[in-house]
Design an enzyme around this catalytic site. Structure first.
Site, PDB file in Angstrom:
ATOM      1  N   CYS A   1       6.618  -0.783   8.673  1.00 48.10           N
ATOM      2  CA  CYS A   1       6.068  -1.049   7.345  1.00 48.10           C
ATOM      3  C   CYS A   1       7.201  -1.506   6.422  1.00 48.10           C
ATOM      4  O   CYS A   1       8.142  -0.754   6.179  1.00 48.10           O
ATOM      5  CB  CYS A   1       5.429   0.225   6.812  1.00 48.10           C
TER       6      CYS A   1
ATOM      7  N   MET B   1       0.836  -1.199   0.000  1.00 50.00           N
ATOM      8  CA  MET B   1       0.000   0.000   0.000  1.00 50.00           C
ATOM      9  C   MET B   1       0.877   1.257   0.000  1.00 50.00           C
ATOM     10  O   MET B   1       0.579   2.233  -0.683  1.00 50.00           O
ATOM     11  CB  MET B   1      -0.897   0.023   1.243  1.00 50.00           C
TER      12      MET B   1
HETATM   13  C1  LIG Z   1      -3.830  -3.914   2.972  1.00 53.17           C
HETATM   14  C2  LIG Z   1      -3.044  -3.796   4.227  1.00 53.17           C
HETATM   15  C3  LIG Z   1      -2.699  -2.529   4.693  1.00 53.17           C
HETATM   16  C4  LIG Z   1      -1.955  -2.383   5.860  1.00 53.17           C
HETATM   17  N1  LIG Z   1      -1.629  -1.133   6.307  1.00 53.17           N
HETATM   18  C5  LIG Z   1      -0.959  -0.988   7.471  1.00 53.17           C
HETATM   19  C6  LIG Z   1      -0.689   0.285   8.003  1.00 53.17           C
HETATM   20  O1  LIG Z   1      -1.059   1.319   7.456  1.00 53.17           O
HETATM   21  N2  LIG Z   1      -0.001   0.379   9.175  1.00 53.17           N
HETATM   22  C7  LIG Z   1       0.415  -0.737   9.847  1.00 53.17           C
HETATM   23  O2  LIG Z   1       1.011  -0.613  10.917  1.00 53.17           O
HETATM   24  N3  LIG Z   1       0.156  -1.970   9.376  1.00 53.17           N
HETATM   25  C8  LIG Z   1      -0.528  -2.124   8.206  1.00 53.17           C
HETATM   26  N4  LIG Z   1      -0.801  -3.376   7.743  1.00 53.17           N
HETATM   27  C9  LIG Z   1      -0.362  -4.544   8.518  1.00 53.17           C
HETATM   28  C10 LIG Z   1      -1.513  -5.069   9.383  1.00 53.17           C
HETATM   29  O3  LIG Z   1      -1.904  -4.121  10.327  1.00 53.17           O
HETATM   30  C11 LIG Z   1      -1.075  -6.344  10.120  1.00 53.17           C
HETATM   31  O4  LIG Z   1       0.036  -6.044  10.940  1.00 53.17           O
HETATM   32  C12 LIG Z   1      -0.680  -7.452   9.161  1.00 53.17           C
HETATM   33  O5  LIG Z   1      -1.511  -7.453   8.036  1.00 53.17           O
HETATM   34  C13 LIG Z   1      -0.727  -8.817   9.813  1.00 53.17           C
HETATM   35  O6  LIG Z   1      -2.014  -9.140  10.263  1.00 53.17           O
HETATM   36  P1  LIG Z   1      -3.041 -10.033   9.366  1.00 53.17           P
HETATM   37  O7  LIG Z   1      -2.313 -11.271   8.983  1.00 53.17           O
HETATM   38  O8  LIG Z   1      -4.191 -10.282  10.294  1.00 53.17           O
HETATM   39  O9  LIG Z   1      -3.428  -9.203   8.202  1.00 53.17           O
HETATM   40  C14 LIG Z   1      -1.545  -3.529   6.575  1.00 53.17           C
HETATM   41  C15 LIG Z   1      -1.883  -4.797   6.101  1.00 53.17           C
HETATM   42  C16 LIG Z   1      -2.624  -4.949   4.946  1.00 53.17           C
HETATM   43  C17 LIG Z   1      -2.967  -6.318   4.479  1.00 53.17           C
END
Ligand SMILES: Cc1cc2nc3c(=O)[nH]c(=O)nc-3n(C[C@H](O)[C@H](O)[C@H](O)COP(=O)(O)O)c2cc1C
Ligand SMILES: Cc1cc2nc3c(=O)[nH]c(=O)nc-3n(C[C@H](O)[C@H](O)[C@H](O)COP(=O)(O)OP(=O)(O)OC[C@H]3O[C@@H](n4cnc5c(N)ncnc54)[C@H](O)[C@@H]3O)c2cc1C
Ligand SMILES: Cc1cc2nc3c(=O)[nH]c(=O)nc-3n(C[C@H](O)[C@H](O)[C@H](O)COP(=O)(O)OP(=O)(O)OC[C@H]3O[C@@H](n4cnc5c(N)ncnc54)[C@H](O)[C@@H]3O)c2cc1C
Ligand SMILES: Cc1cc2nc3c(=O)[nH]c(=O)nc-3n(C[C@H](O)[C@H](O)[C@H](O)COP(=O)(O)O)c2cc1C
Ligand code: FES
Ligand code: FES
Lengths: 310, 270, 310, 270
Positions: C136, C78
Site C-alpha cells: 500500500c 484510503m
Molecule cells: C479505493 C481503493 C482501495 C484499495 N484498497 C486496497 C487494499 O485495502 N489493499 C490492497 O492490497 N489494495 C488496495 N487497493 C488497490 C487495488 O486492489 C488494486 O491493486 C489497484 O487499484 C489496481 O487495480 P485497478 O486499476 O483495477 O483498480 C485499493 C484500490 C482502490 C482504488
C-alpha cells in the site's frame, strides 16, 4: 497573443545562471535531432529546448515499431537513436543568437565516456547547460544507472569535474525512492534535476499475441504519468533545495501550474506535441497568462511551491 | 471502433497482386483508411519484422498499398499471402491539395503509388491531367492501365525509361523538361513523387518555369506522429507537416536531393 | 449471458488447489468491507473475491478526501480502514457455500502481528487463501516492506510458518526491480503473487493550491497504470514460474486477454467498478467468451503467456 | 467545462443563510448540480478539513446545501462566509422517483434538506402532498415557509416537536402513525428522510399499511462512487445504489436503524 514579449515579465524564469523567457522547455528526445526543427520549436514559443540525448558514437536505436499511442499516453522504445556527439555539434553550430537557452541532453555507458563528453562540450558555447540522461527505461546500460545512488553520484561527479557548464540530472520514476537518487545527484554536484523520464511499461497486441513494441518494453509518457511526475517533483522539493524541471504528461496551462505548485522551477513538454503540434507552446503561454491575471498573481514565482504550505 | 487514427488495427490481406517482379500491391479493409485523402500514408507493421511508412495507393471500400522490394521489411512484406495479417495506423500526413484545372503529374518509379489516388480524384474533378511516368525499363511499369483510364480523354500519359525499352529514353525529369520546352504548357499545379534527386530536378524546373508544385517527400520515419524528429527535412517534419510540400517550403530544404538521414540522424548522401 | 455455467469450461482457472469458475477476481479494498456486498459481487459473476486489507486492530484510515477521479485513473489514499481481524471474521462467517473462493487480504506492521494473524486465520475455513498486502503506497510502515527484498522474504516466511493456507503476495510497482522482490517472495514461500498495487502519485488542486487528497500522496489505479502492470506481470513470469494475478487498470475483456497473454494466471478488477458498476463482471465474461470463440480458442489456457513466444 | 461529475469543482459561496442556531444553508453556482435530481447528494470538500456527503437542498441556477452542525467538518463549514470556497463533486446517487398522485413526505430534522427539492418538484407535477415534519423544538424549525408554499393549496403540512413547543408533541413517526390511523389515507408513495430510527419506524408503518416507500438513507462515505465499500447497508452501497431505497431493498437491510458503521467498518449501535 503573438506578442510573447509582453508576457515575459510574468513568466520568465531565472535559474542556473540562465534566463528562460518562459517556463516551457522542450523535453529531451522530442524532435531535437536537427537544428532547423529546434529553431522552429523556439520560434513557436518555447522558453528553452533540450536536445535529443546524444552519446559519443552514432546509434540507430531500437527497431520499429518504436512508438505506440495508448490514448492516455504514449509508449516508446526509441532506444536513443542519435548521430553521435561530433556530428551533432556540427548540426547545432548553426543555432546561435536564439532567444532561448539550448540544453544538450547526453548519455554515457561509462564514466570514461563522460570524461570525454565533458571535455568536448566544455568549449561548445552554443549549449548553455547539459542534461544527463541516466534514466532511459528501455536501454540496457542506461536504465540501471538511475536506480543506483552510488553510481548516480559518481557519474555526476565525473561529469562536473570535466564539464564547465551547469549540469541537470534527469531522474527516473522507476525507483524505490526517488528522493534518495535526487540526493545522490545533488551530492555529486548536480545544479538541477529533471523529473521525470518515462515509466517502464509495455502493451500487448492481443490480435497477434505479441508486444506492440519491437523492443518489448518501453517508456510510458503523457497524461497517464502526470500524477506520478507531480508526486516526484513534490517529494524532491519537499526534501531538497535544488531547481527541479517538472516533466511528464503536461498538456495544458492547468498542468503547468500544477507542477509549479508542486515545486517545479520550470517544466518540460514532450508527448503533448504529438496531439497538439507546435502550437501548444503559445496555447499554454496564453493559458498561463490568463490564469495569473484572473487570480491576481503578478508572476509565476508567486505560485511556485504553493502546495507545500501546511 | 475507435476513431483515434493512432490506434493500430490488425487487418487481413484480402488480395496480393504482383505488379512486376519488384512491386506488389496489398489489399485490405480498414474504415479509417477508407476516409483518407490522396497523398496520405499509413504506418504498416510487418509483424515481427519492422514498421514502415507506405502511401495508400487505393482509397475506397478496399484500400491498398503498393510496395517496392528494397530491403528487409519490404522483402518480408512481399512474402505475405492473402489472409496474412498486418498492422496499420494512420492515415497520416497532409495529403495533396486538389487543384482544379490543368495539372501535371510527374512520377518516378514506385512514387507512382502515392500519386494513384490523386489521379483518380483529379479525374472525378474533371481536370486536364498530363502524366509523366519514369521507370527503369518496360519491365518496371505498373498500373499503367489505371492511369490511362483516369486520364483519357482529358489528358495524356507519357513514359520515360532509363533504357528506352519503352517511351522516352532517359529520366522522367528530362522528359518533363523536354515537354515544358516544346509545349510551354501552363499547368495550374505540378504534382510529383519519386526519388529525391528526381523531385529536386522537377522542383528546379517548376521554379524556372514559374509553376506551382506539390511534392510528396520521403524520409526515415519512426513515430509518424510528429514527435520523434527522425523525419525532419529543414524545419519540417515529413510525417506531420508533409509529406506533401509546396515551393515556399521546399525552398527551406537546402538538403533536398543531396542527402537524407538514417535512423540515427546521420546524413547520408543520395 | 445470464448463464455463467455454460461458459465455465472455457474460462475456469485452477490454481493454488482452488477452483475459480472464471478469471475475474475482485481486487483488495474494492467494496470488500462487509459480507453482504461480497456476496453480491459473487452473484454478479466474480470468479473469486479478495477482501479489504485487514489488520489485527481496527483502523479508521486517512481522513477525507481519500478518493479522487483523474479521468484516466483514480487516486486514493484510503489508508487501510478496516474493523480489525476479529470483527471482520465475524462478518465473513455468513459467507459459506458460495461459488467463488474468498481470499482474505491482510497487512501487518510487524512479523509478530503476522504470527498472530496466521494462527487466527489458519482455522478459519471461510477463507481459501490469504493475500499479503505489503504494498500500500500511502501507509507508512507498509509501503516500505515491498521495497526491501530481505523484509519481504522474511515476512512471507513468517506468515507461511504460521498459516496453513496458500499465501499470495501483493507486489508494489514502486520499486527499482519488481522481479527481485518477486523472487524474494517466492523464496519466502509465496504460493502466488499479485501484480500490482497502486502507483504512488499525487495531484494538486490549482484553484486552492493544495494536494487533492488529505493524505497528500495516494495510489494511482485505473487505465493509466495498465501498461505498467502488464510490464510487471510479463517481467515476473519471464523469470519465475509462479502463478501471478494480474491487476491494474483492467476495464474490458480485451484488457483481461492482454494480462493473460502477458502471463497472468487470473486477474483482479478494481477501479473499473466505479465507472462500470457490478455489471462489469458479466460484461467482461461475455467479451471473453466472444473473443475465444471468434478466434477459435477452446479455453483461456491457450492464450496464457502467448506474448512470451520468441 | 468537463461533464465528468467526478471531477471536483471549486465553487464560491454566494450566500450563507442561518436557518436556526444549528443549521445553515450555503448557496453556490455549479452547472452539474443545477441538473441534479431531487434526492441526489454531492461530496463537499471543506478545504483543509474534510470531505462529506450533503444533499442538495435547492436545485436551480443557484444550488444549496443545508447543513446541521454535528461535528468537526460541519462546524468548520458553519464558519464559512460568502466568497469562501468549497469543493464539490457529483451529483451522486439515484435520487427520488417522482410518483404523481397523493404522496406523503415524512421528514426528521435536517433530513428535510434532502426532501426540499423533491417537494418543489412534486408541486410542479401537481401532486397532493401531505408533509410531516419532525423537530426537537420550535427553535429547530427551518424552511417551513418554502414547504408551505409548495404544498398549498394541494396538501397539508403537519409538525411534530419532541418538546411540543409547536405542533404535535412527540416523534414525527408517531404523528404519521396517528394520522394513518385516523384518516386511513391511501398514499401512492411515502417519501422519507431523517434519523435511521425514524426511517425504520416509518418503513415499518408503510409495511403494515401496505404503502410504497422511498427512503433516503445515510451512511459513512469516503469515495461516493461505489468502490470503497464504506457506505454499505445490506448488499447495497448507499452512494451508488441509493441513497433512496424502496421497500424490497429495505427488507434486505436487517441492520437499518439498529447499527451503522464507522470509517473503519466497525458497527456502531444507533
Ligand atoms: C479505493 C481503493 C482501495 C484499495 N484498497 C486496497 C487494499 O485495502 N489493499 C490492497 O492490497 N489494495 C488496495 N487497493 C488497490 C487495488 O486492489 C488494486 O491493486 C489497484 O487499484 C489496481 O487495480 P485497478 O486499476 O483495477 O483498480 C485499493 C484500490 C482502490 C482504488
Ligand atoms: C511518406 C512515405 C511514403 C512511402 N510510400 C511508399 C510506397 O507507397 N511504396 C513503397 O514501396 N515505399 C514507400 N515508401 C518508402 C518505404 O517506406 C521504404 O521503402 C521502406 O521503409 C523500406 O524498408 P526496408 O526495410 O525494406 O528497406 P531498408 O533496407 O531498411 O532501407 C531501404 C530504404 O528505405 C528507407 N527506409 C527504411 N525504413 C524506413 C522507415 N521506417 N521510414 C522511411 N524510410 C525507411 C531507408 O532509409 C532506405 O532509404 C514511403 C516512405 C515514406 C516516408
Ligand atoms: C447521502 C447523504 C446525504 C446527507 N445530507 C446531509 C444534509 O443535507 N445535511 C446535513 O446536515 N447532513 C447531511 N448528511 C450527513 C452529513 O454528511 C454528516 O452530518 C457530516 O458528515 C458530519 O460530519 P462532521 O465531521 O461534522 O461530524 P462527525 O463528528 O465526524 O460525525 C457526526 C456524524 O456524521 C457522520 N459522518 C461523518 N463523516 C461522514 C461522512 N464522510 N459520510 C457520512 N457520514 C459522516 C458520522 O458517522 C456521525 O454519525 C448526509 C449524509 C449522507 C450519507
Ligand atoms: C518519443 C520520445 C523520445 C524520448 N527520448 C528521450 C531522450 O532521448 N532522452 C530523454 O532523456 N528522454 C526522452 N524521452 C522522455 C521525455 O523527455 C519525457 O521525459 C517524457 O516523455 C515525459 O514527458 P511527457 O509526458 O511530456 O512526454 C522521450 C520521450 C518520447 C515520448
Ligand atoms: S516520424 Fe517521428 S517526427 Fe516524423
Ligand atoms: S462511499 Fe465508497 S462505496 Fe459508497
Amino acid at each position: 497573443m503573438t506578442d510573447l514579449a509582453s508576457i515575459e515579465p510574468m513568466l520568465k524564469v531565472e535559474t542556473l545562471g540562465l534566463r528562460f523567457r518562459n517556463p516551457l522547455i522542450l523535453a529531451a528526445g522530442i524532435l531535437g535531432l536537427t537544428a532547423p526543427i529546434l529553431k522552429r520549436v523556439i520560434e513557436s514559443g518555447a522558453g528553452g529546448v533540450v536536445t535529443k540525448s546524444i552519446g559519443l558514437k552514432p546509434r540507430k536505436g531500437h527497431p520499429n515499431p518504436t512508438v505506440v499511442d495508448l490514448g492516455f499516453g504514449l509508449l516508446n522504445s526509441m532506444g536513443l537513436p542519435n548521430p553521435g556527439l561530433e556530428e551533432f555539434m556540427k548540426e547545432l553550430e548553426t543555432l546561435r543568437g536564439l532567444e532561448a537557452p539550448i540544453i544538450l541532453s547526453i548519455y554515457a555507458f561509462s564514466e570514461d565516456e563522460l570524461v570525454e563528453i565533458g571535455r568536448i562540450v566544455s568549449d561548445f558555447n552554443v549549449v548553455s547547460a547539459v542534461e544527463l540522461n541516466v534514466s532511459c527505461p528501455h536501454v540496457d546500460g542506461i536504465s540501471e544507472i538511475a536506480k543506483n545512488p552510488v553510481l548516480v553520484e559518481s557519474y555526476v561527479q565525473t561529469l562536473k569535474r570535466h564539464l564547465d557548464k551547469p549540469v541537470i540530472v534527469k531522474l527516473s520514476p522507476n525507483v524505490s525512492d526517488i528522493v534518495r537518487i535526487a540526493e545522490a545527484a545533488v551530492d555529486g554536484g548536480a545544479d538541477a534535476l529533471t523529473a521525470i523520464n518515462t515509466v517502464r511499461a509495455m502493451s500487448i497486441d492481443i490480435e497477434v499475441g505479441r508486444p506492440v513494441l519491437a523492443g518489448i518494453f518501453g517508456g510510458l509518457s503523457g497524461p497517464a504519468i502526470r500524477p506520478i511526475a507531480v508526486r516526484c517533483v513534490y517529494e524532491i522539493t519537499e526534501s531538497l533545495n535544488v531547481p527541479v524541471f517538472g516533466c511528464g504528461g503536461i498538456e495544458t496551462a492547468h498542468d503547468v501550474i500544477e507542477f509549479l505548485m508542486a515545486g517545479a522551477t520550470a517544466v518540460q513538454l514532450g508527448s503533448v506535441i504529438a496531439r497538439g503540434g507546435l502550437r501548444v507552446f503559445k496555447r499554454i503561454l496564453k493559458g498561463l497568462r490568463d490564469f495569473l491575471e484572473e487570480r491576481g498573481y503578478s508572476s509565476i514565482d508567486e505560485v511556485r511551491g504553493l502546495a507545500h504550505r501546511r | 471502433m475507435s476513431t483515434n487514427i493512432n490506434f493500430r488495427r490488425i487487418v487481413k490481406l484480402v488480395r496480393v497482386v504482383e505488379e512486376n517482379p519488384r512491386v506488389k500491391t496489398f489489399w485490405f479493409k480498414d474504415a479509417l483508411c477508407s476516409k483518407a485523402k490522396p497523398g496520405q500514408f499509413i504506418m504498416v507493421w510487418i509483424i515481427g519484422v519492422d514498421e514502415i511508412p507506405l502511401s495508400l495507393s487505393t482509397i475506397g471500400d478496399l484500400c491498398s498499398v503498393t510496395v517496392a522490394k528494397v530491403g528487409d521489411a519490404t522483402e518480408a512484406m512481399h512474402r505475405l499471402k492473402p489472409d496474412d495479417l498486418i498492422g496499420v495506423r494512420g492515415p497520416y500526413g497532409n495529403g495533396f491539395k486538389i487543384v482544379k484545372g490543368r495539372v501535371a503529374v510527374v512520377a518516378g518509379g514506385v512514387g507512382l503509388a502515392t500519386l494513384l489516388p490523386l489521379v483518380d480524384k483529379l479525374k472525378d474533378y474533371g481536370c486536364w491531367i498530363e502524366v509523366f511516368l519514369g521507370f527503369r525499363s518496360k519491365h518496371d511499369v505498373f498500373q499503367l492501365a489505371r492511369v490511362e483510364r483516369a486520364v483519357r480523354p482529358n489528358g495524356a500519359v507519357m513514359i520515360a525509361t532509363d533504357d528506352g525499352s519503352i517511351g522516352f529514353k532517359g529520366l522522367v525529369s528530362e522528359l518533363f523538361e523536354t515537354h515544358l520546352k516544346r509545349s510551354k504548357p501552363s499547368y495550374d499545379v505540378v504534382y510529383t513523387c519519386g526519388p529525391p534527386a528526381m523531385i529536386r530536378r522537377v522542383y528546379e524546373l517548376c521554379e524556372a518555369w514559374n509553376l506551382k508544385i506539390q511534392a510528396s517527400l520521403e524520409a526515415y520515419m519512426k513515430c509518424g506522429i510528429g514527435i520523434c524528429g527522425s523525419c525532419c527535412i529543414g524545419p519540417y517534419r515529413v510525417c506531420k507537416d508533409g509529406p506533401v510540400f509546396s515551393a515556399p517550403q521546399l525552398r527551406k530544404m537546402p538538403e533536398l536531393g543531396l542527402y537524407k538521414r538514417g535512423p540515427d540522424g546521420v546524413k547520408i548522401p543520395v
